[in-house]
Write an enzyme that holds these catalytic residues in place. Structure first.
Site, PDB file in Angstrom:
ATOM      1  N   GLU A 105       0.840  -1.194   0.000  1.00  0.00           N
ATOM      2  CA  GLU A 105       0.000   0.000   0.000  1.00  0.00           C
ATOM      3  C   GLU A 105       0.881   1.253   0.000  1.00  0.00           C
ATOM      4  O   GLU A 105       1.904   1.299   0.683  1.00  0.00           O
ATOM      5  CB  GLU A 105      -0.895  -0.005   1.251  1.00  0.00           C
ATOM      6  CG  GLU A 105      -1.794  -1.229   1.289  1.00  0.00           C
ATOM      7  CD  GLU A 105      -2.590  -1.365   2.586  1.00  0.00           C
ATOM      8  OE1 GLU A 105      -2.799  -0.354   3.280  1.00  0.00           O
ATOM      9  OE2 GLU A 105      -2.996  -2.499   2.888  1.00  0.00           O
ATOM     10  N   CYS A 118       4.004   8.731  -0.394  1.00  0.00           N
ATOM     11  CA  CYS A 118       4.386   7.980   0.796  1.00  0.00           C
ATOM     12  C   CYS A 118       4.551   6.518   0.382  1.00  0.00           C
ATOM     13  O   CYS A 118       3.582   5.878  -0.017  1.00  0.00           O
ATOM     14  CB  CYS A 118       3.280   8.150   1.836  1.00  0.00           C
ATOM     15  SG  CYS A 118       3.579   7.231   3.331  1.00  0.00           S
ATOM     16  N   CYS A 125       5.500  -5.367   9.012  1.00  0.00           N
ATOM     17  CA  CYS A 125       6.644  -4.840   9.765  1.00  0.00           C
ATOM     18  C   CYS A 125       6.849  -5.696  11.013  1.00  0.00           C
ATOM     19  O   CYS A 125       5.879  -6.116  11.648  1.00  0.00           O
ATOM     20  CB  CYS A 125       6.392  -3.389  10.173  1.00  0.00           C
ATOM     21  SG  CYS A 125       7.789  -2.648  11.045  1.00  0.00           S
ATOM     22  N   CYS A 129       5.247  -1.566  16.773  1.00  0.00           N
ATOM     23  CA  CYS A 129       4.929  -0.382  17.581  1.00  0.00           C
ATOM     24  C   CYS A 129       3.456  -0.512  17.974  1.00  0.00           C
ATOM     25  O   CYS A 129       2.628  -0.975  17.180  1.00  0.00           O
ATOM     26  CB  CYS A 129       5.180   0.894  16.793  1.00  0.00           C
ATOM     27  SG  CYS A 129       6.911   1.014  16.300  1.00  0.00           S
ATOM     28  N   CYS A 132       0.301   0.845  15.674  1.00  0.00           N
ATOM     29  CA  CYS A 132       0.444   0.864  14.213  1.00  0.00           C
ATOM     30  C   CYS A 132      -0.191  -0.373  13.573  1.00  0.00           C
ATOM     31  O   CYS A 132       0.093  -1.509  13.968  1.00  0.00           O
ATOM     32  CB  CYS A 132       1.923   0.930  13.869  1.00  0.00           C
ATOM     33  SG  CYS A 132       2.270   0.746  12.112  1.00  0.00           S
ATOM     34  N   SER A 206      11.938   7.551   7.265  1.00  0.00           N
ATOM     35  CA  SER A 206      11.474   7.603   8.661  1.00  0.00           C
ATOM     36  C   SER A 206      11.812   6.286   9.347  1.00  0.00           C
ATOM     37  O   SER A 206      11.562   5.213   8.806  1.00  0.00           O
ATOM     38  CB  SER A 206       9.958   7.820   8.673  1.00  0.00           C
ATOM     39  OG  SER A 206       9.453   7.703   9.981  1.00  0.00           O
ATOM     40  N   LEU A 230       9.800   9.279  17.432  1.00  0.00           N
ATOM     41  CA  LEU A 230      10.173   9.330  18.853  1.00  0.00           C
ATOM     42  C   LEU A 230       9.003   8.893  19.751  1.00  0.00           C
ATOM     43  O   LEU A 230       9.114   7.937  20.506  1.00  0.00           O
ATOM     44  CB  LEU A 230      10.644  10.747  19.197  1.00  0.00           C
ATOM     45  CG  LEU A 230      11.334  10.887  20.540  1.00  0.00           C
ATOM     46  CD1 LEU A 230      12.609  10.057  20.608  1.00  0.00           C
ATOM     47  CD2 LEU A 230      11.650  12.356  20.838  1.00  0.00           C
ATOM     48  N   HIS A 231       7.931   9.621  19.715  1.00  0.00           N
ATOM     49  CA  HIS A 231       6.653   9.256  20.353  1.00  0.00           C
ATOM     50  C   HIS A 231       6.630   9.202  21.878  1.00  0.00           C
ATOM     51  O   HIS A 231       5.565   9.053  22.469  1.00  0.00           O
ATOM     52  CB  HIS A 231       6.112   7.920  19.819  1.00  0.00           C
ATOM     53  CG  HIS A 231       6.057   7.822  18.333  1.00  0.00           C
ATOM     54  ND1 HIS A 231       5.629   8.859  17.525  1.00  0.00           N
ATOM     55  CD2 HIS A 231       6.387   6.816  17.475  1.00  0.00           C
ATOM     56  CE1 HIS A 231       5.702   8.489  16.262  1.00  0.00           C
ATOM     57  NE2 HIS A 231       6.163   7.268  16.205  1.00  0.00           N
ATOM     58  N   ASN A 305      -4.063   8.219  14.639  1.00  0.00           N
ATOM     59  CA  ASN A 305      -5.085   7.779  13.693  1.00  0.00           C
ATOM     60  C   ASN A 305      -5.606   6.421  14.155  1.00  0.00           C
ATOM     61  O   ASN A 305      -4.802   5.510  14.373  1.00  0.00           O
ATOM     62  CB  ASN A 305      -4.488   7.646  12.285  1.00  0.00           C
ATOM     63  CG  ASN A 305      -4.039   8.995  11.752  1.00  0.00           C
ATOM     64  OD1 ASN A 305      -4.810   9.950  11.720  1.00  0.00           O
ATOM     65  ND2 ASN A 305      -2.769   9.104  11.374  1.00  0.00           N
ATOM     66  N   CYS A 348      -1.302   7.938   8.462  1.00  0.00           N
ATOM     67  CA  CYS A 348      -0.114   7.355   9.105  1.00  0.00           C
ATOM     68  C   CYS A 348      -0.522   6.238  10.038  1.00  0.00           C
ATOM     69  O   CYS A 348      -1.397   6.414  10.888  1.00  0.00           O
ATOM     70  CB  CYS A 348       0.591   8.374   9.977  1.00  0.00           C
ATOM     71  SG  CYS A 348       1.248   9.735   9.090  1.00  0.00           S
TER      72      CYS A 348
HETATM   73  N1  SAH Z   1       8.340   2.480   9.991  1.00  0.00           N
HETATM   74  C1  SAH Z   1       8.667   3.845   9.925  1.00  0.00           C
HETATM   75  C2  SAH Z   1       7.719   4.636   9.017  1.00  0.00           C
HETATM   76  C3  SAH Z   1       6.309   4.484   9.340  1.00  0.00           C
HETATM   77  S1  SAH Z   1       4.927   5.380   9.429  1.00  0.00           S
HETATM   78  C4  SAH Z   1       8.646   4.447  11.302  1.00  0.00           C
HETATM   79  O1  SAH Z   1       8.134   3.818  12.204  1.00  0.00           O
HETATM   80  O2  SAH Z   1       9.186   5.538  11.446  1.00  0.00           O
HETATM   81  C5  SAH Z   1       5.104   7.066   9.709  1.00  0.00           C
HETATM   82  C6  SAH Z   1       4.810   7.537  11.131  1.00  0.00           C
HETATM   83  O3  SAH Z   1       3.491   7.218  11.585  1.00  0.00           O
HETATM   84  C7  SAH Z   1       5.755   6.965  12.161  1.00  0.00           C
HETATM   85  O4  SAH Z   1       6.250   7.993  12.958  1.00  0.00           O
HETATM   86  C8  SAH Z   1       4.858   6.046  12.939  1.00  0.00           C
HETATM   87  O5  SAH Z   1       5.346   5.791  14.230  1.00  0.00           O
HETATM   88  C9  SAH Z   1       3.566   6.811  12.937  1.00  0.00           C
HETATM   89  N2  SAH Z   1       2.379   6.018  13.271  1.00  0.00           N
HETATM   90  C10 SAH Z   1       2.238   4.672  13.303  1.00  0.00           C
HETATM   91  N3  SAH Z   1       0.972   4.340  13.662  1.00  0.00           N
HETATM   92  C11 SAH Z   1       0.295   5.505  13.834  1.00  0.00           C
HETATM   93  C12 SAH Z   1      -1.057   5.819  14.174  1.00  0.00           C
HETATM   94  N4  SAH Z   1      -1.948   4.879  14.369  1.00  0.00           N
HETATM   95  N5  SAH Z   1      -1.392   7.118  14.251  1.00  0.00           N
HETATM   96  C13 SAH Z   1      -0.485   8.095  14.022  1.00  0.00           C
HETATM   97  N6  SAH Z   1       0.789   7.859  13.698  1.00  0.00           N
HETATM   98  C14 SAH Z   1       1.189   6.574  13.596  1.00  0.00           C
HETATM   99 FE1  SF4 Z   2       6.819  -0.740  11.839  1.00  0.00          FE
HETATM  100 FE2  SF4 Z   2       6.924   1.937  11.693  1.00  0.00          FE
HETATM  101 FE3  SF4 Z   2       4.599   0.670  12.216  1.00  0.00          FE
HETATM  102 FE4  SF4 Z   2       6.569   0.729  14.033  1.00  0.00          FE
HETATM  103  S1  SF4 Z   2       5.401   2.502  13.246  1.00  0.00           S
HETATM  104  S2  SF4 Z   2       5.338  -1.062  13.489  1.00  0.00           S
HETATM  105  S3  SF4 Z   2       8.374   0.569  12.746  1.00  0.00           S
HETATM  106  S4  SF4 Z   2       5.764   0.545  10.347  1.00  0.00           S
END
Ligand code: SAH
Ligand code: SF4
Length: 357
Positions: A105, A118, A125, A129, A132, A206, A230-231, A305, A348
């Site tokens: 996607e 994007c 993955c 996290c 996600c 990222s 970072l989060h 999200n 995201c």
């Molecule tokens: N795998 C990479 C790129 C992924 S997505 C990474 O983790 O950096 C881009 C961003 O969206 C990342 O910062 C990720 O942590 C964030 N993200 C993941 N799930 C999310 C969600 N449900 N709501 C908002 N941001 C989210």
């Molecule tokens: Fe993988 Fe990025 Fe999603 Fe974390 S936020 S599970 S590293 S895609």
């Protein structure tokens, strides 16, 4: 931590995909056949600049070479990508079916100023996290360079290449630095001035924080931008939200980011997904501001999200504003990422095989 992954070889065609070959490698393949290298330059500009994907129509090539091309490289792209558009027409979600049936996607987002593409680097993955959708899938496999480039072509074709300038962010499915070789090869191919000629300054990778790969990327000196997911501002919380933190905690990650920014001469982006009642307090904002000040950086706040089945809540718009305001005087640059594509499960963190209705 190791990232052993299944190989992407199932269903591979006899000749390698054109989209995974750099111009040098294509030139090498031609060289083996006694064809001069400059023919690779010509094929590159046919495909990437004149959008011609039928070798028999490449009129400045000798007929004998045109006939040979299919045996040297495969010019076909994943057939019939599925494309879904938001009601405002500004965001599109693309689903590409790969040769082995895996689905990848990607998302294009238009603003007044530019188009941002994007792209995904893996199917699923491994890093899980906690907020996600891609992490919920687990890792299916790495993408090959050609499958990364094909996403860009599919989106560009759909938009008829009307945008002179576009940006690419590796913020789709997967952790790009866990598939570093393919990502770097794709970046080189996209960068080629006989191809799409996409400047490294228009590309951002990222990562959730793979420190050794950040250092490796710095050594490669590709000049791409780095965004750090970072989060959280304490290891205690980040260990829970981004499990890879247990291996490379915040201090080590920010050190690597600082060095990367220094080597490449670019500000690092700190991405911070706001989870209501979890990481959106004023003390979090103060610690984040301190981190942001310590390295040349921009802060990008992402209101959570929703992902079906996960317990997190998006903070209210007022809470997001309050957090941003707390940062403003102290952090050098703060933006709030618009939610784009939520209605398509395309925002995201929502890429995980969820189908748009
Ligand atoms: N795998 C990479 C790129 C992924 S997505 C990474 O983790 O950096 C881009 C961003 O969206 C990342 O910062 C990720 O942590 C964030 N993200 C993941 N799930 C999310 C969600 N449900 N709501 C908002 N941001 C989210
Ligand atoms: Fe993988 Fe990025 Fe999603 Fe974390 S936020 S599970 S590293 S895609």
């Amino acid at each position: 931590m190791t990232h052993a992954v299944p190989g992407p070889d199932a269903g591979a065609p006899a000749s390698p995909s054109f989209y995974g070959l750099s111009r040098t490698r294509l030139g090498d393949r031609f060289g083996e056949l006694g064809v001069p290298r400059y023919r690779a330059d010509q094929v590159f500009s046919w495909v990437y600049q004149k959008r011609q994907r039928d070798a028999s129509a490449m009129s400045n090539l000798p007929a004998a070479l045109r006939a040979k091309i299919p045996a040297v490289c495969d010019l076909s792209l994943p057939a019939n990508p599925k494309v879904y558009a938001t009601a405002d027409g500004m965001t599109h979600k693309f689903v590409l079916e790969l040769r082995d049936g895996a689905r990848v996607e990607s998302v294009s987002m238009r603003t007044e100023k530019r188009l941002t593409l994007c792209v995904s680097s893996q199917v699923g993955c491994a890093l899980k996290c906690s907020f996600c959708a891609t992490g919920l899938m687990g890792l299916k496999r790495n993408l090959r360079a050609e499958e990364i480039v094909a996403q860009v072509i599919a989106m560009g074709d759909h938009h008829a290449w009307q945008d002179e300038r576009f940006n690419i962010v590796f913020m789709g499915m997967g952790e790009p630095l866990a598939n570093l070789d393919a990502v770097c090869e794709a970046v080189r191919i996209l960068h080629d001035d006989r191809g799409l000629n996409l400047g490294a300054r228009r590309i951002t990778v990222s990562t959730s924080g793979l420190v050794p790969q950040i250092r490796e990327l710095a050594k490669l000196n590709l000049q791409v931008g780095l965004a750090i997911s970072l989060h959280a501002t304490t290891d205690e919380l980040r260990d829970q939200l981004v499990p890879v933190n247990k291996r490379w905690p915040i201090a080590e990650l920010l050190d690597a980011a600082r060095e990367y920014g220094h080597t490449v001469g670019r500000r690092t982006t700190l991405e911070y997904t706001l989870l209501g009642g979890v990481n959106d307090g004023m003390a979090d904002a103060d610690r984040l501001a301190k981190f942001a000040r310590a390295l040349p950086s921009k802060v990008n706040l992402i209101p959570y999200n929703p992902v079906p089945g996960l317990p997190w809540k998006r903070p209210s718009p007022e809470a997001v504003e309050a957090f941003a305001h707390r940062l403003y005087p102290h952090a050098p640059a703060v933006t709030i990422r618009d939610t784009k594509g939520g209605e398509l499960w395309a925002a995201c963190g929502q890429l995980g095989g969820l189908s748009p209705s």
